[in-house]
Each structure stands twice: as structure tokens, then as C-alpha cells.
Design a protein around this motif. Structure first.
Motif, PDB file in Angstrom:
ATOM      1  N   LEU A 125      10.837  81.360 -14.412  1.00 47.62           N
ATOM      2  CA  LEU A 125      10.800  79.891 -14.353  1.00 47.62           C
ATOM      3  C   LEU A 125      10.547  79.431 -12.922  1.00 47.62           C
ATOM      4  CD1 LEU A 125      13.672  78.852 -16.743  1.00 47.62           C
ATOM      5  CD2 LEU A 125      11.226  78.365 -16.968  1.00 47.62           C
ATOM      6  N   ALA A 126      11.133  80.081 -11.980  1.00 47.12           N
ATOM      7  CA  ALA A 126      10.957  79.651 -10.588  1.00 47.12           C
ATOM      8  C   ALA A 126       9.500  79.783 -10.161  1.00 47.12           C
ATOM      9  CB  ALA A 126      11.860  80.516  -9.691  1.00 47.12           C
ATOM     10  N   GLU A 151       3.099  74.938 -10.084  1.00 44.63           N
ATOM     11  CA  GLU A 151       2.852  73.574 -10.530  1.00 44.63           C
ATOM     12  C   GLU A 151       2.986  72.602  -9.372  1.00 44.63           C
ATOM     13  OE1 GLU A 151       4.737  70.473 -13.703  1.00 44.63           O
ATOM     14  OE2 GLU A 151       5.162  72.653 -13.869  1.00 44.63           O
ATOM     15  N   ALA A 152       3.949  72.807  -8.529  1.00 39.05           N
ATOM     16  CA  ALA A 152       4.149  71.905  -7.387  1.00 39.05           C
ATOM     17  C   ALA A 152       2.916  71.901  -6.489  1.00 39.05           C
ATOM     18  CB  ALA A 152       5.390  72.361  -6.601  1.00 39.05           C
ATOM     19  N   ARG A 159       7.340  77.016 -11.650  1.00 41.41           N
ATOM     20  CA  ARG A 159       7.582  75.710 -11.015  1.00 41.41           C
ATOM     21  C   ARG A 159       6.835  75.608  -9.697  1.00 41.41           C
ATOM     22  NH1 ARG A 159      12.829  76.024 -12.646  1.00 41.41           N
ATOM     23  NH2 ARG A 159      13.380  76.993 -10.640  1.00 41.41           N
TER      24      ARG A 159
END
Lengths: 1004, 383
Positions: free
Chosen positions: A275-276, A282-283, A279
Motif C-alpha cells: 500500500l505504501a 500516485e502522489a 500511494r
């Protein structure tokens, strides 16, 4: 019990009072009551028993004839006994119910039985009770025996000494139970029974608790426990196995649970790292996009910045502009006010307002001066009107007074005439009254005349009678006198004495005195006739006087009557009364008329005066009217002058004043409004100039341009926010793009998150299951442990309770005699009684052996079958040692029975005195009384019995025997000789009527 | 002077219901034989001639016969009354009998009045003291104490007063009392007054010879003071006594020598002991078959049936049967000593009825039961 003193009055054969010194009698330990038959030997013992219990022993109690027949009727039957019971000394005083002669009147009255108990305390006697029931209770407790028991044990009455020996088992049981107080053992047995009940209950409760715990254990473990028994429960392995198995299961479950949780944690970690990474990627992407947008918006932002700057510069100018607008508004307001005020005041030109105002003020002043004058005028006119009305009123009054005056004089005259008339009539009143009185008297006199005439007739008749009587008497007297004179010689002769001188001839010799005739009359008769004549004369005189008197009165009455009779005078009287009444009425009327006349004359005078007063009033009123009118005319003239000076008037003065005042006010207002107008105009011009100047100073072209540059707050805020947002956005984007993580993630592939999630879900499910199982296993194990602890505790409580219950049951059954272990089948109290009886029998045998040469022995055997087969019989048998056979006591001969009874009584007394020291029984029986029975013994046996009784003296016991046996008289040193009184009452030789007692000591 | 000292004849008495009058008559015969044979000058009978105050008729007849024969004999007789006799009845006709040489002293008033005798050596004064009841003489003589010693002291004072008036006379005193040094047997009647009956021998100081009666055994207390004892055995405790009378020679100086003359024993007394079967079978007891027998049976277990009957088959004169061991019938409660507390009684009860004593816990339970049922306060008598 030790008898100290016995005093017996009118009891049994003792007609008077006898006193027995118990201490002297018992000094030797053995005493004898001896005397002829019927003297009263047994009565002495009866008296002792009666004093204690209120009853005499044996059958004699049924007769209830305790009083001595030969005693004085008024002497009360009484027994006083001084006795020591234990270490206390008591005095019992008892009287039976007896027939006492009444103190007043004949016949007898029943005196109730009485009892009195006193205890010696120190030197005095303290009163304990006066009640029969309390006394009986006291004696029962002090002696520990009832009367019948006392007469079986301590006082063996004549013919009944064998009662205790031959009693039935039950009766003997009662005596012994009472004497030795075995009720305590009954209570102990009852206590044990109660205790058994209680322990049984406790044990039951404990067992129930243990069973309950075992069932719960069974439920927890899922197995069925066996029933518990006290012996088996302790080493039952079932519980230990249960605990071990549950413990093991808990451990296994715990291990599985730990493994599942480890797998879960690993999967979770994996997911998180995936998950990290996602993320960060995407950022990065989003930051790039935003940067493009911001760059595009930059020029717009510049423009907006310039606008903001201009607005800032225009802010103060806007203020000034606002002020100028406000001044304009004020000016318009002042203009409007001016037009309104001018309209009201009636001017058009602001400059002319001042002159008009002055004019108006002058006129107003003058009008005000005229006001008081008007007022005066009104007042004067009112006065004049009032005066005119007064004059009218006075005139009217005068006319009325004249009318009234006209009528009065005629009335006065009328009244005077009436008065005169009535007065004349009234004048005749006194004469009439007098005539009436005279007529009354004359009437009375006429009545008296009639009466007196009647009396006169009567009196005259009486006087005539009296005269006749007197004549008759006179004749009689004369006759008597004649007779006497004829017989005077005899009289004189009767007066002659022998040797006395004859009054006639003087001779002393009276040869033939005259004798009295048969009808001779003596001086006494003459005198009597004379006396009666005198009486008649005086009576006649009285009557004559009376007649005379009556005649005189009659003459007087006739004169008083004036020649008329009563009826005539009565008519006259009536007539006079009528006239008197009329005259009286007339008098009263005359008085009234006089009063009315006076009143009427007074009224006339008053009316005349009144009229003259009214006339003067009228004149005054007219004068006042004239003066008032003059004043009113003057006031009017003054007013007119003033009004003219004020410039004429159309209408009322007040109205004019008001109008002028209003006008003045309007003019003043108009003046003020003009001033304000001028001021407002100046102010507006100044403000506008100021604003213009400021706009130019701030680099605007003109005021309009400055106005246009103003921005409102909302607009300005929006522009500023937008600028700020732009700047912030740029900053953020730069930061994100600079982050190394992001830069690193941008270079990686996208992770597969879905698969990881799926694995995580599975791992979670497994972990939950494992945890649940582990928890259940742990719970079960804990519960089993707790229950095991409870089980042990319950068992620990139960076992001793069971033990105690068993023990209590064993003892209780034993004590009540129902136990199978009880070989003798005796209850506790029966055992004690049996033991006591055994003691008594042993002691009795000690006495019996010397008395029977060791031949007889008393036996008590608890195993002997009793009547009814009850356990623990108290039967006594007598065993003949020579033959070894046991006999019932009833089969003994008379003498043998006596000896055995005596031995039994002595044995009982011995045991009682033994136990009294140990405080197991109440009171020592240390005095025994044996009434007869010795006569049934042969000489040798009597010797043996006497030997035993002698031995008793050494033991401190006192034995009193009643016997007529001669050898006992010789043998026993201290005796109470009871001798009967002389028969037939007192025969003058001083012998007492009742029996007497005498203490005799030793062979004297 | 030769004195025959006898006492305690108890004429009319029976030995455990066996009549002894015949034996007493035999003794009287023996007595008179001795009087004749030994040339006795003075016979003294120191009390208890009869056994009872009202003796049976045949005893009175025997006494009458005895006195008559004694009066007819060569001896003077002095008789005093004892505690068994009725002083008044025995003294009937005594003042008259004095003349016949038969001196009966029974009245306390006569104490100090001597019987004057004489022998070859001089006067001999006999003071016969009857039995003195301390209560009876206390008032009459104004005594302060109430005991035999005080009474005898007063009596001896009178005696000495009398003797003082007879200087040189030898004195003999008869007395009926329990003097210290003598041993009683079972057949004397207890004369204790106030618990004391013993009199010291010092009471009789100053007298040459004292002839005592009352104790049934012959005792020599001192050289001068003797008990003659009863002529027959009157109880089984006297089975070992030798019965008889004293023959006393009173010398001129007042000293005396005494010889004991045994009386015939018409029937001896024997005390035997053993099991019934043994007694019946034992040949060693053959000598007792004619005696008065007191048998003590030692049989264990229940009483033998018809014991006396069977005993009398061998010993027809068995009078008393005693048993050594108490009869046990097996089911009687064990005798418990008196004065036990209630708790002890309950423990005994448990032990007896169950055969097994109470253990500690049971004893504790019984103790609490007893405490809980302590003395009922309503039973107390108000103070």
C-alpha cells in the motif's frame, strides 16, 4: 430439718396451748413421745406436718377435723413451728378454717384458713409471705418434697410406714425423682436429642452442598459424577483426572492460537508495504499535474495584484467622499424644514421673519393686560344678580308672617273661656268630699243601731233571768237562816265541851244538850246560801250594767244615724260619690285649659316679633342690590378702554390671546429654520472641496476615478485568497516532487494489492477461530479448578458435620434408652434413678443387717420385669439370705415390714444427707419421725431396732418415735409425756381440759 | 475376805434368737457351787443382772431363784444395777432385802451409803455404784458436765467422803461403766453420751478394789481394777473369750490377788468361713457341729439357694449367715460412689449401658449438655 419449737393451740386433743421445746427434746438424738391411748402423741406429729404443709398425714386428712372440740369457742386453732431448714431458720404459723363465734350477734362465721411464713434474719423475724399458695410453694422447695412424699420418707405415719416400701414402681420413681432431682438428667437427654436434630440438619446441608458442586463439575466437564459418600469422596480420582484433561486441552489450544496470530501479522505487514508503494506513485503523478495548472494561471494573478493596489490607495478618499455626500443630505433637510416653518408662520422671505416676530410680540402684551379687567367685570355682574335674588326672598317671608299672625288672637279667647267654666265646677269638690264622709259615718251608725237593738233585747232578757235567780236565792237564804236559828240550840250544844261553859247560861254542866235534828242546818250551810245569793246578786248587777251600757250606745248610734236607716244613707253616699267624681274631672280639665291658654298667648307674642324682624331684612336687601349694580357698570367701562388700546378686537379676548401666541411661536420656528439652512449650505460646500483635493493628492485624475477604484471587502478578500492559494500550491508541489520516497516509487512497478488482501482475510479468519478455541479451553480449565476448590471446601465442611451428627445420634439414642447399644435398655434418668435407688438400698441394708441379724436384704434389680414390661423398673424385693429366695415386700409379716420400712427410711435419709453435701439434692432429712409400729416387734427384734436407733444418735441425726411400748419408755432417755386432760371440762380442780405435754429427761 | 466378782448376767437375753436361759441357769448353778466350794464370803454382781428393763417372766423367775439361793448360801451378796436394768424395778424390795444379807443398790441417792461387812481382819466397806446416767444425776447432784466421767467423779467423791469417816476400813467399789483400757465387744449397748463413754481409771483412786461391769470380756485394767465380763458369750465377737468370774482375795492391807474361775460353756461359739460346699464337706469343721455357728459364705456369683437350710443340715445351731462378696446379678447398674458430678454420672451411664466408655469427643459433648442444663434457677429457694 430441725424442729426448734412447736406451739399448738386448740388443735387435736390440745384444748389450750401447749409448747414443745424441740431443741431440748432432740438433745440426745433420740426421743420418745409417750402417753396413754388417745392422749395426743400422734397429734404432736400431725401438728408438725400441718404447720409445714397444711395437711395431716394419712387418712386423718380426709376428716379435716383439726380443731379441738373442747377448747373455748373463741380460741383460734393455731400451730406455730420454729424449724431450721438447711442453714435457714423459719417460723410457720398456720390456722385451719374453723367456725368462730361472731363478734356481734349469734351464730358462727367461718374463719378462713391462714398461713404465715417468717424467716429469721439476724435477730429479727422477716415476714416472707401470708398466702397459702406461696407458703406451700416455699415449703415444697425448701424440703424438696410434697406432703405425701414427706409422709413416706421423713415422717412415717401410724399404719402407713410401709407405703414407700410397698409402693408401685411409678410412685417410688416420683418420690426419688423429686428427692434427687433427676429432672436435670431428663433435660440433658432432651438436649442431646435436640443436638442430634441440629447436627443432622447441618450434615444434611453440607452433603447437599457437596452434591451440588459435584453436579456442577459434571456439567463443566461433561461427565456424570458418582454419588458422594463420606468415605469415598476423598480418594475419588475422577476429579483429578478431570482437572488434568482440561489443563491439557487449554495448553494445546493456546499453542494453536499463537501460531495463527503469527501468520496473520506477517501477511498484514506485507500488505502495508504494498500500500505504501502504491500511494507514493500516485502522489508523484498528481503533483506533476497540478504544477501545470498553476503555471497556466500566473498572468491572471498579476492583473489582480494591480487592482488590489489601486483599491488600497482609494480607501481614504472614499471616506471623504462619503462625508461630502452626507453634508449634501443635511442641506436638503434644512431646506425642507425652512419651507415648512415659513408656511406656518406666513412669511416667504427668511430675512423678514425677525420684523414680523417683533410686531406680533407687542400685540400679545397688550392683550394680556386686558385679561384681569375682564375677570373683574364678570365678578361684579354676579354680585348684582345675587343681591336681587335676596331681596325677593325677604319679601316673600314677610308676607307669610302676616298671614300667621292673623289667626292667633281668636284662639286665645276661646281657651280663656273654657278655663273659667271648668274652674267653677271644680270649686265644689271639697264640699262634696266632706258630705261623702259624713254619709259613710251615718251609714255605719245606722247599722250599729240595728245590732245594738238586738243585743239590748238579749241582755234585758238575761238581766231579767238573773233578777229572778237572785230573788230565789234570797228566799232560799232566808229559809236557811230560819232553819238555822231554829236549830241554833243544837248547834250551840254541839259546841259544848265537857266542863266548858255554856255560852247561853254559863253552866259547866250540860245535862241534856240539844241534839241536832235530821234536817239541821249549820253555819256552813248558811254561809253557802249567802254565798250563792251574793253570786246571784253580782251576776244580776253585771247583767244590769250591760243592759245599761247597751242602751247608752244605742242612743248614741241613733243620733249618729240622723233618723235615717242604712239604705237611705247608702243611696245618699252613692249620689255624693258621683258628684265628687264629676267635680274631680272638671278640676283636671280646668288645669289643662289653663296651660293651653298660656301657650297660645305666648305664640301670639312670638309671631308679632317675627314679623317686625322680617320687615327690616327686606329693606337691607334692597340697598345691597343697588350698590352691586353700580360696581358692574364701572368694570365694564375699564375693560373697553384697554381693548381699544390693544387695537380692537373681534371676538373673545382669550381667543385672540391664543391666536397671537401661536403666531409668535411659528415665527420663532421659522427664524430658527432659516439659520440652519444657511449653516448647512456652507458645510456642504466645504466637504466637497476637501474630497476633490484629496483625490488629486492620491494620484487619481479626479474624484470620480478614485470612486471607481474602490473595491468592497468581499471582492478584495477573494482576490487576496486566490493569490495566496496560488503561492501555496506551488510550494506543495515542489515539496512532493522533492521527496526521495516519491522519486524512488516513481521508478518501481505497481504492486498487486488484491492478492495480498485476499491472503490477509484468510489469515484473519484462522486467527479468530484459534483464539476462540483457546479461550474456551482456558475457561473450562479455570472453572474446573474453581469448582474443585469448592468441592474440597464442601467436603471439608461435610465430614466433620457427619462425624458430629453420628456422634450426637449415638449419644442421644443412648440417653433415651432406645439405642441398640444400650444393653440395659435404660434411659439416662432411669439409670440415675436406678443408681440412686441402689444407693438407698445399700444404705438401708447397712441398717437392716443388725436389725434382722443379717437375715434380710433389700434388693433392687433393674432387670426385673415390671408390670407392663417397662424398662428400668424400681421394684424392691426382700431376699431372705438363709434361703436365698427373694420375696415381694407385701409378703412380709407385720413386724418384718416395719423393720424393713424403717431401714429403708433410714437408708434414704442417709443417702440424702450424703448427697446434700455434694449439693445434688435439696435439703438434708436429718429428722425422722416414726409413729408406732414398734408394738409389732418381738422383744429381741425390738432390742435390735433400738440398737440401730441408738447408733443413729452418733451420726447427728434426730429420730423421734411414738410408741406406747413400755420397754421403750424405759430405754429412751428423753421423752415427751402427753397426758390427756381431765374429762368433762373444768371441775374446779384446776385441771386443764385438753391434753398436756411434759418433757421428761432420763429416768427421773 | 474372799470375793467372787461377776457381772453382766443379762438374764433373759438370747443369742441371735436362740434362747440362753437354760445356759444362764446352768451358770447360776455353777456360781453357787463355786461359792460353796471356794468358801466365798462376798459375791458382788456389778450390774446388768437383767437384759432388759422389763425382763421376761422366766428371767425374773430365774433371778428370784438365784437370789433366794444366794441368800441361803454362806455369802453376802451385793448387787448393783447396770445400764440394761431398770434401776427402779431391780431395786424393788431392796431395802427389805438388806436385812436378808442381800444388798441391792440401784438408786443414786444410795451412793455413799456403804454395805458394812467385816472379816477377820477388820471392816470391809462395799460401795456399790449403780449405773449412773449422766443426764439423770446431773440435776440431782448439780453437775456441770454431762458425761460419765463427771458423774462417776461425783459418785466417787461421795464414796471417799464416806470412806474418810471409816479410817482403816478396806473398800471395795462396784461400778458399771466403760473404763479406759477395756475393749468392747459387739454385745454391749452403747452408753455414749455426747459421743463419749470412756472413763479414766483415775476416777477410782483411793479404793482398794474395784469390781467393774459393763464390758463382756474379762479385762484386768490394773491390779485393783478388773472387769469380770459376762458369764456367757453373748455375741460372736466373744467367740474367743474365756468366760467366767474373778475370785478375789482381799488381804488385810487392801491388796488383792485374783484368780479367774472359768464358767462352764454349755455350747461353744464358732465362726466359720468358706464356700457353702466346702463348709458342708470339710471334715476339719466337725468339731463345730454342735456349736453356735456364724457362717460367712464366700461363694462368688449369685447367692446359693436355701443356704441356711443346707448349712443347718450339718450345723443345726447355725445362727448367723453372712456373705462375703456382694451378689451380682449381672444386669444391675454398677454402683457409683456418691458425690459425683452430673457429668461424671453421664460418663458412667455411657460406659455402663454400652459397655464402652465415652471417647474425648463424646465426653466433650456430654459436658456441654450438662453445662447447658445447669441447675434450674426456678428450683432455688429465695434467700
Amino acid at each position: 430439718m430441725r424442729v426448734h419449737r412447736l406451739e399448738v393451740t386448740a388443735f387435736g386433743p390440745f384444748a389450750e396451748t401447749v409448747v414443745v421445746d424441740g431443741d431440748a427434746l432432740a438433745a440426745d438424738g433420740l426421743f420418745l413421745l409417750s402417753g396413754p391411748t388417745g392422749a395426743g402423741k400422734s397429734s404432736v406429729l400431725d401438728a408438725i406436718c400441718f404447720a409445714l404443709y397444711g395437711a395431716v398425714p394419712g387418712r386423718r386428712n380426709e376428716a379435716r377435723a383439726l380443731r379441738c372440740d373442747r377448747s373455748d369457742p373463741g380460741l383460734a386453732t393455731r400451730v406455730v413451728l420454729d424449724v431450721s431448714l438447711g442453714d435457714r431458720r423459719y417460723r410457720f404459723t398456720r390456722s385451719p378454717a374453723w367456725e368462730r363465734p361472731k363478734k356481734r350477734g349469734d351464730g358462727t362465721t367461718t374463719q378462713q384458713a391462714s398461713a404465715s411464713v417468717q424467716q429469721r434474719v439476724g435477730e429479727t423475724w422477716r415476714h416472707e409471705t401470708n398466702r397459702l399458695d406461696e407458703a406451700g410453694d416455699l415449703v415444697g422447695r425448701l424440703l424438696g418434697m410434697t406432703c405425701s412424699q414427706f409422709c413416706q420418707v421423713a415422717m412415717l405415719p401410724q399404719g402407713e410406714f410401709s407405703t414407700f416400701l410397698q409402693a408401685r414402681s411409678d410412685d417410688r420413681q416420683q418420690v426419688l425423682a423429686q428427692l434427687f432431682r433427676t429432672d436435670r438428667y431428663d433435660r440433658i437427654a432432651a438436649w442431646l436429642v435436640e443436638h442430634r436434630r441440629a447436627t443432622r440438619r447441618t450434615e444434611e446441608a453440607a452433603r447437599v452442598a457437596v452434591d451440588a458442586v459435584r453436579h456442577r463439575l459434571g456439567e463443566a466437564a461433561g461427565t456424570v459424577p458418582g454419588d458422594a459418600s463420606p468415605e469415598g469422596v476423598l480418594d475419588d480420582g475422577w476429579l483429578a483426572d478431570l482437572r488434568a484433561s482440561t489443563a491439557r486441552a487449554a495448553d494445546v489450544a493456546r499453542d494453536e492460537d499463537a501460531a495463527a496470530h503469527a501468520t496473520l501479522d506477517a501477511t498484514r505487514a506485507e500488505l502495508e508495504s504494498g500500500l505504501a508503494t502504491a500511494r507514493a506513485q500516485e502522489a508523484h503523478t498528481s503533483a506533476r499535474a497540478r504544477q501545470h495548472v498553476l503555471d497556466a494561471a500566473a498572468p491572471q494573478r498579476h492583473r489582480e495584484a494591480a487592482r488590489l493596489d489601486a483599491a488600497r490607495r482609494a480607501a481614504p478618499i472614499a471616506l471623504l467622499d462619503a462625508q461630502a455626500a452626507a453634508a449634501e443630505a443635511d442641506l436638503a433637510v434644512a431646506r425642507r424644514r425652512w419651507s415648512a416653518a415659513a408656511g406656518r408662520a406666513g412669511v416667504t422671505d427668511p430675512d423678514a421673519v425677525d420684523g414680523a416676530l417683533q410686531e406680533c410680540r407687542r400685540r400679545l402684551g397688550r392683550l394680556l393686560d386686558a385679561r384681569p379687567a375682564e375677570t373683574e367685570l364678570g365678578t361684579a355682574r354676579a354680585d348684582a344678580a345675587r343681591a336681587a335674588r335676596a331681596t325677593e326672598a325677604a319679601r316673600a317671608a314677610l308676607a307669610r308672617a302676616d298671614d300667621a299672625l292673623a289667626a292667633l288672637p281668636a284662639r286665645v279667647e276661646e281657651l280663656a273661656e273654657e278655663h273659667t267654666r271648668l274652674g267653677a265646677v271644680a270649686a265644689g269638690l271639697p264640699g262634696l268630699l266632706e258630705a261623702g264622709a259624713r254619709a259613710r259615718d251615718a251609714r255605719r251608725a245606722a247599722r250599729t243601731v240595728v245590732e245594738l237593738e238586738a243585743l239590748l233585747v238579749e241582755a234585758t232578757a238575761l238581766a231579767d233571768d238573773a233578777r229572778e235567780l237572785k230573788h230565789a236565792r234570797h228566799e232560799a237564804w232566808l229559809a236557811v237562816r230560819e232553819a238555822r236559828l231554829e236549830g241554833i240550840a243544837a248547834e250551840l250544844a254541839g259546841g259544848l265541851a265537857v266542863g266548858g261553859h255554856c255560852p247561853v247560861c254559863g253552866s259547866c254542866d250540860h245535862p241534856r244538850p240539844a241534839t241536832r235534828g235530821a234536817d239541821a242546818v249549820d253555819l256552813a250551810a248558811e254561809r253557802r246560801a249567802r254565798a250563792s245569793l251574793d253570786d246571784a246578786e253580782s251576776a244580776l248587777l253585771a247583767h244590769t250594767d250591760r243592759v245599761q251600757g247597751l242602751r247608752v250606745r244605742l242612743a248614741g248610734a241613733r243620733e249618729g244615724a240622723g233618723g235615717h236607716d242604712e239604705a237611705w244613707w247608702q243611696q245618699e253616699q252613692e249620689r255624693l260619690e258621683q258628684a265628687t267624681t264629676a267635680a274631680t274631672v272638671a278640676r283636671n280639665g280646668a288645669a289643662r285649659a289653663l296651660r293651653a291658654l298660656a301657650e297660645a298667648e305666648g305664640a301670639l307674642t312670638a309671631a308679632r316679633e317675627h314679623r317686625s324682624g322680617l320687615a327690616s331684612e327686606v329693606a337691607a336687601a334692597e340697598t345691597a342690590e343697588r350698590s352691586a349694580r353700580t360696581a358692574a357698570d364701572d368694570a365694564e367701562r375699564r375693560l373697553r378702554a384697554l381693548l381699544d388700546a390693544a387695537g380692537g378686537l373681534t371676538g373673545a379676548l382669550e381667543e385672540a390671546v391664543t391666536v397671537t401666541g401661536a403666531q409668535e411661536a411659528a415665527l420663532e420656528a421659522a427664524q430658527r429654520a432659516a439659520g440652519e439652512l444657511a449653516t448647512a449650505r456652507a458645510q456642504a460646500a466645504r466637504s466637497l472641496a476637501h474630497a476633490e483635493a484629496s483625490a488629486v493628492a492620491h494620484r487619481f485624475d479626479d474624484l470620480a476615478a478614485a470612486r471607481a477604484a474602490v473595491l468592497d471587502d468581499a471582492e478584495r478578500g477573494r482576490l487576496e485568497a486566490a493569490a495566496q492559494a496560488h503561492r501555496d500550491g506551488l510550494r506543495e508541489v515542489h515539496a512532493v516532487l522533492a521527496d526521495p520516497v516519491v522519486r524512488a516509487a516513481a521508478t518501481e512497478d505497481a504492486p498487486d494489492l488484491a492478492a495480498t488482501r485476499a491472503r490477509l482475510a484468510a489469515a484473519e479468519a484462522m486467527a479468530r477461530d484459534a483464539a476462540t478455541r483457546a479461550a474456551q479451553a482456558r475457561e473450562r480449565r479455570d472453572r474446573v479448578d474453581v469448582l474443585a476448590g469448592q468441592h474440597d471446601a464442601a467436603v471439608a465442611a461435610w465430614l466433620p458435620a457427619a462425624e458430629a451428627a453420628r456422634r450426637a445420634e449415638a449419644l442421644a439414642d443412648l440417653a433415651t434408652g432406645r439405642s441398640a447399644d444400650n444393653r440395659l435398655r435404660l434411659s439416662l434418668s432411669a439409670y440415675v434413678l436406678s443408681w440412686r435407688l441402689g444407693q438407698v438400698v445399700d444404705a438401708a441394708n447397712v441398717r437392716l443387717a443388725p436389725m434382722t441379724d443379717g437375715r434380710f436384704t433389700l434388693l433392687h434389680d433393674a432387670a426385673l420385669p415390671t408390670r407392663g414390661g417397662r424398662r428400668g423398673g424400681l421394684d424392691l424385693v426382700v431376699r431372705d439370705e438363709w434361703s436365698g429366695a427373694a420375696r415381694a415386700p407385701v409378703t412380709l409379716s407385720g413386724g418384718e415390714t416395719f423393720v424393713v420400712s424403717l431401714a429403708l427410711a433410714l437408708g434414704l435419709a442417709d443417702v440424702v444427707s450424703q448427697e446434700a453435701a455434694a449439693d445434688a439434692v435439696g435439703v438434708d432429712i436429718d429428722t425422722l419421725f416414726v409413729d408406732e409400729g414398734f408394738g409389732s416387734l418381738d422383744a429381741d427384734t425390738l432390742e435390735d431396732v433400738m440398737g440401730v436407733l441408738d447408733d443413729l444418735r452418733a451420726g447427728g441425726r434426730v429420730v423421734g418415735v411414738v410408741s406406747h411400748v413400755e420397754s421403750m419408755r424405759e430405754r429412751i432417755g428423753r421423752r415427751l409425756e402427753v397426758t390427756p386432760g381431765s374429762a368433762g371440762g373444768a371441775d374446779g380442780d384446776g385441771g386443764a381440759r385438753g391434753s398436756r405435754v411434759r418433757l421428761v429427761v432420763a429416768g427421773a | 475376805m474372799r470375793i467372787l466378782h461377776t457381772s453382766d448376767w443379762h438374764l433373759g437375753r438370747s443369742l441371735h434368737r436362740a434362747d440362753l436361759l437354760g445356759h444362764q441357769a446352768a451358770y447360776v448353778d455353777h456360781l453357787l457351787e463355786v461359792v460353796e466350794a471356794e468358801e466365798v464370803d462376798l459375791v458382788v454382781v456389778a450390774g446388768d443382772v437383767f437384759d432388759r428393763a422389763l425382763p421376761p417372766v422366766d428371767a425374773v423367775a430365774l433371778a428370784d431363784d438365784t437370789l433366794a439361793r444366794l441368800a441361803a448360801s454362806r455369802a453376802t451378796v451385793v448387787i448393783s444395777s447396770g445400764n440394761h436394768d431398770s434401776a427402779r424395778r431391780l431395786g424393788f424390795g431392796s431395802r427389805v432385802m438388806d436385812a436378808a444379807g442381800l444388798h441391792v443398790r440401784t438408786r443414786p441417792e444410795d451412793v455413799g451409803r456403804a454395805v458394812e461387812l467385816a472379816d477377820a481382819h477388820g471392816p470391809v466397806v462395799v460401795h456399790a455404784l449403780p449405773y449412773l446416767d449422766p443426764d439423770a444425776v446431773r440435776g440431782a447432784w448439780g453437775l456441770t458436765g454431762r458425761s460419765h466421767e463427771v458423774a462417776l467423779d461425783a459418785a466417787m467423791t461421795r464414796v471417799r467422803a464416806d470412806l474418810a469417816g471409816r479410817p482403816g476400813a478396806r473398800s471395795v467399789v462396784l461400778a458399771h461403766a466403760f473404763v479406759a483400757g477395756g475393749r468392747p465387744s459387739d454385745s454391749e449397748r452403747d452408753i455414749a453420751v455426747g459421743g463419749i463413754s470412756v472413763v479414766p481409771t483415775s476416777v477410782f483412786d483411793g479404793v482398794d478394789h474395784v469390781a467393774l461391769g459393763h464390758l463382756h470380756g474379762a479385762h484386768t485394767l490394773t491390779e485393783r481394777i478388773r472387769y469380770s465380763g459376762s458369764p456367757l458369750a453373748y455375741s460372736f465377737s466373744e467367740a474367743g473369750h474365756t468366760k467366767g468370774s474373778w475370785l478375789v482375795d482381799l488381804a488385810a492391807d487392801g491388796s488383792s490377788t485374783a484368780t479367774f474361775v472359768p464358767a462352764p460353756v454349755p455350747r461353744p461359739l464358732a465362726r466359720i468361713r468358706g464356700d457353702l460346699a466346702d463348709l458342708l464337706a470339710d471334715p476339719d469343721l466337725a468339731g463345730h457341729e454342735g456349736s453356735w455357728v456364724e457362717a460367712t459364705l464366700t461363694d462368688a456369683g449369685p447367692r446359693p439357694a436355701g443356704a441356711m437350710e443346707r448349712l443347718r443340715t450339718r450345723f443345726p445351731h447355725a445362727l448367723v449367715l453372712a456373705f462375703d462378696a456382694p451378689a451380682s446379678t449381672g444386669s444391675r447398674p454398677r454402683v457409683v460412689r456418691p458425690g459425683r458430678s452430673a457429668h461424671d454420672v453421664t460418663l458412667d451411664f455411657v460406659a455402663d449401658v454400652r459397655g464402652l466408655g465415652a471417647d474425648d469427643a463424646e465426653a466433650a459433648l456430654l459436658a456441654s449438655a450438662c453445662d447447658a442444663c445447669a441447675e434450674d434457677p426456678t428450683q432455688d429457694v429465695p434467700a
